[in-house]
Design an enzyme around this catalytic site. Structure first.
Site, PDB file in Angstrom:
ATOM      1  N   GLY A 108       0.810  -1.214   0.000  1.00  0.00           N
ATOM      2  CA  GLY A 108       0.000   0.000   0.000  1.00  0.00           C
ATOM      3  C   GLY A 108       0.843   1.262   0.000  1.00  0.00           C
ATOM      4  N   ARG A 109       2.093   1.122   0.380  1.00  0.00           N
ATOM      5  CA  ARG A 109       2.984   2.293   0.353  1.00  0.00           C
ATOM      6  C   ARG A 109       4.381   1.875  -0.099  1.00  0.00           C
ATOM      7  NH1 ARG A 109       4.229   2.614   6.811  1.00  0.00           N
ATOM      8  NH2 ARG A 109       3.917   0.406   7.022  1.00  0.00           N
ATOM      9  N   LYS A 129       9.946   2.158  -0.414  1.00  0.00           N
ATOM     10  CA  LYS A 129       8.894   2.184   0.612  1.00  0.00           C
ATOM     11  C   LYS A 129       8.569   3.642   0.932  1.00  0.00           C
ATOM     12  CE  LYS A 129       7.885   0.438   5.254  1.00  0.00           C
ATOM     13  NZ  LYS A 129       8.406  -0.318   6.392  1.00  0.00           N
ATOM     14  N   ASP A 141      -2.163   7.048   2.505  1.00  0.00           N
ATOM     15  CA  ASP A 141      -1.603   7.985   1.522  1.00  0.00           C
ATOM     16  C   ASP A 141      -0.400   7.399   0.770  1.00  0.00           C
ATOM     17  OD1 ASP A 141       0.294   7.943   3.477  1.00  0.00           O
ATOM     18  OD2 ASP A 141       0.237  10.090   3.920  1.00  0.00           O
ATOM     19  N   GLY A 142       0.004   6.194   1.141  1.00  0.00           N
ATOM     20  CA  GLY A 142       1.120   5.568   0.435  1.00  0.00           C
ATOM     21  C   GLY A 142       2.476   6.161   0.775  1.00  0.00           C
ATOM     22  N   ARG A 192      14.501  -0.383   0.038  1.00  0.00           N
ATOM     23  CA  ARG A 192      14.641  -1.595   0.838  1.00  0.00           C
ATOM     24  C   ARG A 192      15.052  -2.756  -0.059  1.00  0.00           C
ATOM     25  NH1 ARG A 192       9.785  -3.210   4.828  1.00  0.00           N
ATOM     26  NH2 ARG A 192       8.620  -3.599   2.935  1.00  0.00           N
ATOM     27  N   ASP A 268       1.540 -11.067   7.657  1.00  0.00           N
ATOM     28  CA  ASP A 268       2.005 -10.347   6.460  1.00  0.00           C
ATOM     29  C   ASP A 268       3.377  -9.717   6.698  1.00  0.00           C
ATOM     30  OD1 ASP A 268       0.180  -8.830   8.225  1.00  0.00           O
ATOM     31  OD2 ASP A 268       0.850  -7.116   7.042  1.00  0.00           O
ATOM     32  N   ASN A 269       3.886  -9.827   7.912  1.00  0.00           N
ATOM     33  CA  ASN A 269       5.203  -9.272   8.210  1.00  0.00           C
ATOM     34  C   ASN A 269       6.229 -10.365   8.480  1.00  0.00           C
ATOM     35  OD1 ASN A 269       4.288  -6.666   7.897  1.00  0.00           O
ATOM     36  ND2 ASN A 269       3.751  -6.434  10.051  1.00  0.00           N
ATOM     37  N   ASP A 278       9.873  -5.448   8.221  1.00  0.00           N
ATOM     38  CA  ASP A 278       8.906  -4.509   8.771  1.00  0.00           C
ATOM     39  C   ASP A 278       9.346  -3.961  10.123  1.00  0.00           C
ATOM     40  OD1 ASP A 278       6.558  -2.996   9.179  1.00  0.00           O
ATOM     41  OD2 ASP A 278       5.542  -4.330   7.781  1.00  0.00           O
TER      42      ASP A 278
HETATM   43  P1  AMP Z   1       2.257  -2.704   8.291  1.00  0.00           P
HETATM   44  O1  AMP Z   1       1.522  -2.478   9.562  1.00  0.00           O
HETATM   45  O2  AMP Z   1       3.377  -1.744   8.096  1.00  0.00           O
HETATM   46  O3  AMP Z   1       2.683  -4.101   8.119  1.00  0.00           O
HETATM   47  O4  AMP Z   1       1.232  -2.389   7.124  1.00  0.00           O
HETATM   48  C1  AMP Z   1       0.032  -3.113   6.986  1.00  0.00           C
HETATM   49  C2  AMP Z   1      -0.645  -2.799   5.684  1.00  0.00           C
HETATM   50  O5  AMP Z   1      -1.017  -1.423   5.615  1.00  0.00           O
HETATM   51  C3  AMP Z   1       0.211  -3.055   4.459  1.00  0.00           C
HETATM   52  O6  AMP Z   1      -0.616  -3.586   3.453  1.00  0.00           O
HETATM   53  C4  AMP Z   1       0.697  -1.685   4.078  1.00  0.00           C
HETATM   54  O7  AMP Z   1       0.993  -1.582   2.713  1.00  0.00           O
HETATM   55  C5  AMP Z   1      -0.482  -0.811   4.463  1.00  0.00           C
HETATM   56  N1  AMP Z   1      -0.079   0.557   4.789  1.00  0.00           N
HETATM   57  C6  AMP Z   1       0.613   0.950   5.879  1.00  0.00           C
HETATM   58  N2  AMP Z   1       0.814   2.278   5.855  1.00  0.00           N
HETATM   59  C7  AMP Z   1       0.245   2.758   4.735  1.00  0.00           C
HETATM   60  C8  AMP Z   1       0.112   4.052   4.146  1.00  0.00           C
HETATM   61  N3  AMP Z   1       0.629   5.144   4.708  1.00  0.00           N
HETATM   62  N4  AMP Z   1      -0.550   4.143   2.977  1.00  0.00           N
HETATM   63  C9  AMP Z   1      -1.063   3.067   2.389  1.00  0.00           C
HETATM   64  N5  AMP Z   1      -0.989   1.820   2.878  1.00  0.00           N
HETATM   65  C10 AMP Z   1      -0.334   1.653   4.044  1.00  0.00           C
HETATM   66 MG    MG Z   2       3.979  -4.855   6.734  1.00  0.00          MG
END
Ligand code: AMP
Ligand code: MG
Length: 510
Positions: A108-109, A129, A141-142, A192, A268-269, A278
């Site tokens: 997502g980002r 990233k 917001d990615g 990364r 997912d991590n 992560d």
């Molecule tokens: P994480 O908690 O970092 O493992 O992220 C969990 C999910 O949320 C993953 O699919 C990420 O791509 C998505 N995600 C986290 N932060 C953002 C962001 N700022 N914008 C879009 N997607 C995000």
């Molecule tokens: Mg993650």
């Protein structure tokens, strides 16, 4: 020498640069079926600025670090230009987050810009990233704020030099744009690198959709890429599952032996390659307390230090569950096979953990008694001693230091209450006679002096955000690159935080 041609992401125009060495891209994931990802260019940023390029890693990967530091190079690590041969995609996955199932996640980002083969023939993902929205952004917001990017750079590189399998930081850049969180924060992008970014959640995504064809394709890809020996046996998927379990057992044992708390061990991590990934709310423990948890969103302490081995076991059982359709045609046989695979984990973890803890104490695995480790940990908890320095002090005590300044006695002493335990330990040492200085050198090599302490990471981040001063960040990274040798002039970086410096919570990069 290759011609370093860049493609502007917003125009797809080729940018001809002067001749540069550049690694060749070979994007195997982008050749998988379309439902594994979405082709997606990074969203350009307005004013990219260089933070740091990792010269050693760049050299290993075949990148020209000097080029990455030029204006065009910074455009590249900020996602404004693509290197020739890149085929940028956002990959799809699912996952259990804090135990709850989420059928639709994905990059997502982050954008996987492609894969390169390094000088040793090893394949690596190159990912940006914080590179903007993708179809998997789900309202986000990615983007990534500067703080989490610096944290990931510092901690992942510190882990790598400690010998822990991990994703790496090739470069970091500011975007010149602000991101909105609770505050307005400067944005940044991390380059990364990992052997791959394929997660337990990547397989779970297709398993949950009952897309067994895709599941088989992805499992085969993982086997070719990370477990090629598994392709040679009768049950390759089972061999792959065994391989992932063995790598994760060893990885978590390493985390435990270093006092590392991941903080967000969602499925997912967890990478199938066995690398740590992560670095969101992660942190190293200062004083030893097995209940330690840093993540601000982990209210129940699910991912506390002492729970990490069990959580990994649970996550791996989710992996086995996802792989059931591929383990055998007969459902009962598949279930038995998956169960047998995950039932091996506790012993694998215990063996790896015991071996690492014995190494830290300078004991051979055959003679070392498990109770000695347990009793030490209990003592450490009672006395609230610093996890890292307690072990390092034991290194000091096995032999006189030849280089006097390598002894941490000036910054840390064990309390008197350790005396009876130390006597027992010395008796154990006698059971495996070894040259004292050789033993000390071996202990030094697994008992770091310098870890990425949370208050130091916070200090580096604050200076960068508040004063635009990146010097503390660079200095910390440089010191952490030599973690095993104490230097008096860096004593401040070895010592635990003062009460007013303690950072109790860390925040995800979201
Ligand atoms: P994480 O908690 O970092 O493992 O992220 C969990 C999910 O949320 C993953 O699919 C990420 O791509 C998505 N995600 C986290 N932060 C953002 C962001 N700022 N914008 C879009 N997607 C995000
Ligand atoms: Mg993650």
């Amino acid at each position: 020498m290759y011609l370093y041609s860049l493609v502007a992401t917003h125009t797809t125009e080729h940018w001809k640069m002067s001749p540069r060495t550049s690694p060749a891209f070979d994007n195997s994931y982008a050749r998988l079926p379309g439902r594994f990802y979405t082709r997606q260019q990074p969203v350009p940023v307005s004013a990219p600025g260089l933070i740091r390029v990792n010269h050693a890693l760049a050299a290993q990967l075949g990148f020209d670090a000097g080029f990455l530091e030029t204006e065009a190079g910074v455009e590249l690590i900020a996602g404004n230009l693509m290197p020739e041969g890149a085929d940028p995609i956002a990959t799809v996955y699912a996952g259990h987050q804090f135990g709850g199932w989420n059928p639709q996640l994905g990059d997502g980002r982050a954008i996987l810009i492609g894969e390169i083969i390094d000088n040793n023939g090893l394949r690596h993902d190159i990912q940006l990233k914080g590179s903007g929205r993708t179809p998997y952004s789900r309202g986000g917001d990615g983007r990534a704020p500067l703080g989490p990017v610096l944290r990931e750079y510092i901690v992942s590189e510190a882990m790598a030099v400690l010998g822990v399998p991990t994703s790496r930081a090739l470069a970091a850049a500011t975007t010149g744009e602000m991101v909105m969180r609770e505050d307005r924060l400067p944005g940044a992008i991390l380059t990364r690198v990992a052997q791959s970014h394929i997660r337990i959640g990547s397989l779970q995504f297709f398993a949950a959709k009952k897309d067994t064809k895709a599941l088989a394709v992805l499992a085969d890809h993982v086997i070719q890429r990370h477990f090629p020996q598994a392709a040679q046996v009768d049950h390759p998927v089972r061999a792959m599952l065994d391989g992932v379990i063995a790598r994760q057992a060893d990885l978590i044992a390493q985390w435990q032996s270093l006092g590392f708390i991941h903080g967000v061990m969602n499925t997912d991590n967890m990478l199938l390659s066995g690398e740590t990934i992560d670095y969101g709310p992660c942190a190293f423990m200062d004083e030893y307390d097995p209940a330690t948890v840093f993540s601000s969103i982990d209210q129940g302490g699910r991912y506390a230090y002492r729970n990490q081995p069990h959580i990994a076991h649970w996550n791996l059982s989710m992996l086995a569950q996802a792989l059931l359709p591929l383990l055998a045609d007969d459902p009962d046989k598949a279930l038995a096979s998956g169960q047998a695979a995950i039932d091996a984990y506790p012993d694998l973890f215990q063996a790896a953990y015991q071996r690492r803890m014995h190494e830290k104490l300078g004991l051979s695995n055959e003679t070392g008694e498990a109770q000695l480790v347990q009793d030490l940990l209990e003592l450490m908890q009672q006395e609230k001693t610093d996890f890292t320095l307690t072990f390092r002090r034991l290194s000091d005590l096995v032999a006189p230091r030849t280089a006097a300044d390598n002894d941490i006695g000036s910054v840390f002493e064990l309390p008197d209450s350790f005396t009876p335990w130390l006597q027992r330990w010395r008796k154990e040492l006698l059971k495996s006679p070894q040259d004292e200085s050789a033993r000390q050198a071996a202990m030094d090599a697994v008992n770091p002096v310098y870890i990425a302490r949370n208050h130091l990471v916070a200090e580096a981040i604050d200076a960068a955000i508040i004063q635009q001063n990146f010097e503390p960040f660079h200095r910390l990274v440089d010191i952490l690159l030599q973690p095993f040798k104490f230097k008096h002039e860096h004593g401040r970086y070895a010592t635990p935080p003062l009460p007013e410096q303690i950072v109790r919570q860390t925040f995800c990069g979201t």
